[in-house]
Design a protein around this motif. Structure first.
Motif, PDB file in Angstrom:
ATOM      1  N   GLY A   1      45.937  29.188  43.325  1.00 42.40           N
ATOM      2  CA  GLY A   1      44.767  29.208  44.190  1.00 42.40           C
ATOM      3  C   GLY A   1      43.637  30.011  43.597  1.00 42.40           C
ATOM      4  N   THR A   2      42.420  29.654  43.990  1.00 44.81           N
ATOM      5  CA  THR A   2      41.220  30.342  43.527  1.00 44.81           C
ATOM      6  C   THR A   2      40.432  30.845  44.728  1.00 44.81           C
ATOM      7  OG1 THR A   2      41.077  28.933  41.566  1.00 44.81           O
ATOM      8  CG2 THR A   2      39.084  30.097  42.208  1.00 44.81           C
ATOM      9  N   ASP A   3      40.039  32.090  44.676  1.00 44.17           N
ATOM     10  CA  ASP A   3      39.175  32.693  45.692  1.00 44.17           C
ATOM     11  C   ASP A   3      37.803  32.028  45.592  1.00 44.17           C
ATOM     12  OD1 ASP A   3      37.559  34.312  47.246  1.00 44.17           O
ATOM     13  OD2 ASP A   3      37.618  36.008  45.856  1.00 44.17           O
ATOM     14  N   LEU A   4      37.542  31.045  46.443  1.00 44.38           N
ATOM     15  CA  LEU A   4      36.338  30.215  46.294  1.00 44.38           C
ATOM     16  C   LEU A   4      35.062  31.023  46.480  1.00 44.38           C
ATOM     17  CD1 LEU A   4      35.144  27.432  45.816  1.00 44.38           C
ATOM     18  CD2 LEU A   4      35.323  26.995  48.270  1.00 44.38           C
ATOM     19  N   ALA A   5      35.012  31.886  47.504  1.00 45.97           N
ATOM     20  CA  ALA A   5      33.797  32.671  47.742  1.00 45.97           C
ATOM     21  C   ALA A   5      33.513  33.599  46.559  1.00 45.97           C
ATOM     22  CB  ALA A   5      33.930  33.469  49.038  1.00 45.97           C
ATOM     23  N   GLY A   6      34.552  34.260  46.073  1.00 50.14           N
ATOM     24  CA  GLY A   6      34.363  35.141  44.924  1.00 50.14           C
ATOM     25  C   GLY A   6      33.919  34.381  43.695  1.00 50.14           C
TER      26      GLY A   6
ATOM     27  N   LEU B   1      26.967  32.058  40.930  1.00 49.12           N
ATOM     28  CA  LEU B   1      25.563  32.203  41.305  1.00 49.12           C
ATOM     29  C   LEU B   1      24.919  33.393  40.595  1.00 49.12           C
ATOM     30  CD1 LEU B   1      25.836  31.433  45.134  1.00 49.12           C
ATOM     31  CD2 LEU B   1      24.963  29.928  43.329  1.00 49.12           C
ATOM     32  N   GLY B   2      25.708  34.461  40.398  1.00 47.88           N
ATOM     33  CA  GLY B   2      25.176  35.591  39.638  1.00 47.88           C
ATOM     34  C   GLY B   2      24.847  35.192  38.217  1.00 47.88           C
TER      35      GLY B   2
ATOM     36  N   GLN C   1      38.343  29.919  35.735  1.00 49.62           N
ATOM     37  CA  GLN C   1      39.557  30.402  35.073  1.00 49.62           C
ATOM     38  C   GLN C   1      39.720  31.903  35.302  1.00 49.62           C
ATOM     39  OE1 GLN C   1      42.022  29.092  33.371  1.00 49.62           O
ATOM     40  NE2 GLN C   1      41.402  26.992  32.987  1.00 49.62           N
ATOM     41  N   ASP C   2      38.620  32.646  35.181  1.00 48.83           N
ATOM     42  CA  ASP C   2      38.686  34.099  35.380  1.00 48.83           C
ATOM     43  C   ASP C   2      39.047  34.437  36.827  1.00 48.83           C
ATOM     44  OD1 ASP C   2      38.012  34.587  32.736  1.00 48.83           O
ATOM     45  OD2 ASP C   2      35.873  34.534  33.170  1.00 48.83           O
ATOM     46  N   ARG C   3      38.500  33.695  37.780  1.00 45.05           N
ATOM     47  CA  ARG C   3      38.814  33.963  39.181  1.00 45.05           C
ATOM     48  C   ARG C   3      40.267  33.624  39.492  1.00 45.05           C
ATOM     49  NH1 ARG C   3      36.069  37.561  41.435  1.00 45.05           N
ATOM     50  NH2 ARG C   3      37.314  36.974  43.230  1.00 45.05           N
TER      51      ARG C   3
ATOM     52  N   ASP D   1      33.642  39.256  39.055  1.00 41.28           N
ATOM     53  CA  ASP D   1      33.165  39.009  40.409  1.00 41.28           C
ATOM     54  C   ASP D   1      31.665  38.796  40.476  1.00 41.28           C
ATOM     55  OD1 ASP D   1      32.785  41.632  39.645  1.00 41.28           O
ATOM     56  OD2 ASP D   1      33.018  42.447  41.671  1.00 41.28           O
ATOM     57  N   GLN D   2      30.908  39.265  39.460  1.00 37.89           N
ATOM     58  CA  GLN D   2      29.464  39.111  39.456  1.00 37.89           C
ATOM     59  C   GLN D   2      28.983  38.061  38.462  1.00 37.89           C
ATOM     60  OE1 GLN D   2      27.395  40.762  41.528  1.00 37.89           O
ATOM     61  NE2 GLN D   2      29.144  41.767  42.482  1.00 37.89           N
TER      62      GLN D   2
END
Length: 412
Positions: A272-277, A283-284, A256-258, A69-70
């Protein structure tokens, strides 16, 4: 077993290499027993790094957990570090980070002397502790990169092949212990038939993800070799282009990880992919790879996109942010802000991604960037990604800086 006697009747003394090998074997045997105990993860990892320091003869070791997530690697345990490093220090997961390279390629990374190294950037924590020689090995199980095990030395050329083999064996023992704990937890959760079916879906998705990540790791490794060749030939522009390509591959790997996170969390059907996450992780990772050249600010609405569309958004974000860091601010100026905004309008089934800076700006005509002659190629790629999204792009040139917005449909 008795040692062979010398002509004088006394046993031959063991060589330093043989004594070191026996010590490695004893440590691996003892830690293997500990790994089978019902220890919490943190104490287990702390024992591991302490034994690694003893076996390799260094004062600094650490184990880092990959945070999907980061988009970074967090120091979970370590020895020899100043207060505030363990549990807080973040390292990059991109190929320019030594630990990130091990994570991305799935291979050991040994750097005899990182000072002035053309392929890798140094980390402030490492500089503060006088670290120059690094050995990283990935910790992987179930086709998932859990993190990286690292030994560090203040002496150039400290590690050799036996150290690599020892760390790889320790990483395998740690992975086995983590896998066993995760299997127990999964078994407790999967108490119903529906949970079992979900778990099977996760296993199938992980297998697909594992194969894809293997391919991406191969691409990163090939690009790294080409970059070394470009450096050897003193082709600075070629090396820079390859480094940009490596960052794009990292962006795809993060997606891929998301994808697995969405499925494991019970959201979506594995497509589906959690776009915001995903963008937060990307960005991190970018902020670490850019080494403070810009400050990335983000406001991201939650939404889900098909995997291929999410990758296109991620690659577009990667291009716009890295372009802003490289071209928007004059040479020598650091700390400029880049703002990334994702607005999702579920009622209209569309979203808008904006990347804005306060730098010297660029023309509103695609392909006519005033950043440098390299800006046109970035805009050409951006155009291809926008077409893949079925969207449109808007260029704005306010009094200060540039704002680029991509509008695209939310389609599942």
């Amino acid at each position: 077993m008795a040692k062979e006697a010398s002509p004088g009747g006394k046993p031959e003394p063991s060589s330093p290499g043989a004594r070191r090998l026996r010590m490695h074997q004893r440590i691996l045997r003892d830690f293997g027993r500990i790994a089978l105990e019902d220890l919490e993860v943190r104490p287990l990892l702390q024992r591991a790094v302490a034994q690694i320091a003893r076996a390799t003869g260094v004062r600094h070791t650490k184990v880092m957990r990959y945070r999907v997530d980061q988009g970074d690697l967090l120091v979970e345990a370590g020895v020899g570090w100043q207060p505030g490093v363990v549990g807080k220090a973040r390292f990059g997961s991109d190929p320019a980070s030594p630990s990130g390279r091990a994570l991305q390629t799935g291979q050991a990374v040994l750097i005899d002397d990182i000072r002035g190294h053309s392929e890798f950037r140094d980390h402030p924590v490492m500089v503060e502790h006088g670290i120059v020689c690094l050995l990283n090995v990935p910790v992987t199980f179930d086709g998932v990169n859990w993190g990286v095990l690292e030994a560090d030395s203040d002496e150039p050329g400290h590690f050799d092949e036996s150290d690599i083999e020892f760390l790889e064996a320790m990483a395998a023992l740690i992975a086995g212990a983590l896998q066993r704990r995760e299997a127990v937890e999964r078994g407790e959760i999967a108490a119903s038939e529906a949970a079992v079916r979900t778990e099977r879906g996760v296993v199938l998705l992980r297998e697909l993800q594992h194969r894809s990540k293997n391919n991406l790791s191969l691409v990163v490794a090939m690009l790294a070799r080409e970059r070394r060749a470009a450096n050897a030939e003193q082709d600075a522009r070629g090396a820079a282009r390859l480094e940009r390509l490596m960052q794009r591959v990292t962006a795809i790997a993060l997606a891929q990880d998301r994808l697995s996170v969405v499925e494991a969390g019970g959201r979506g059907d594995g497509t589906g992919t959690d776009l915001a996450g995903y963008l937060r992780a990307l960005l991190g990772s970018l902020e670490l790879s850019l080494e403070g050249k810009v400050v990335i600010e983000s406001v991201l609405d939650e939404c889900v996109l098909p995997f291929d569309k999410a990758v296109a958004v991620g690659l577009a974000t990667n291009e716009l942010v890295t372009n802003a860091a490289k071209y928007a601010y004059p040479d020598g100026q650091e700390g400029g802000a880049v703002r990334v905004t994702l607005v999702a309008d579920e009622a209209r089934a569309e979203a808008a991604l904006s990347v804005a800076d306060e730098g010297r700006g660029m023309s509103a005509v695609p392909g006519k960037a005033r950043y440098s002659e390299g800006g046109g190629q970035g805009l050409e790629l951006l155009g291809q990604l926008v077409r893949q999204l079925g969207g449109e792009v808007e260029f704005e040139t306010p009094e200060r800086g540039t704002s680029i917005t991509i509008r695209f449909p939310l389609v599942m």
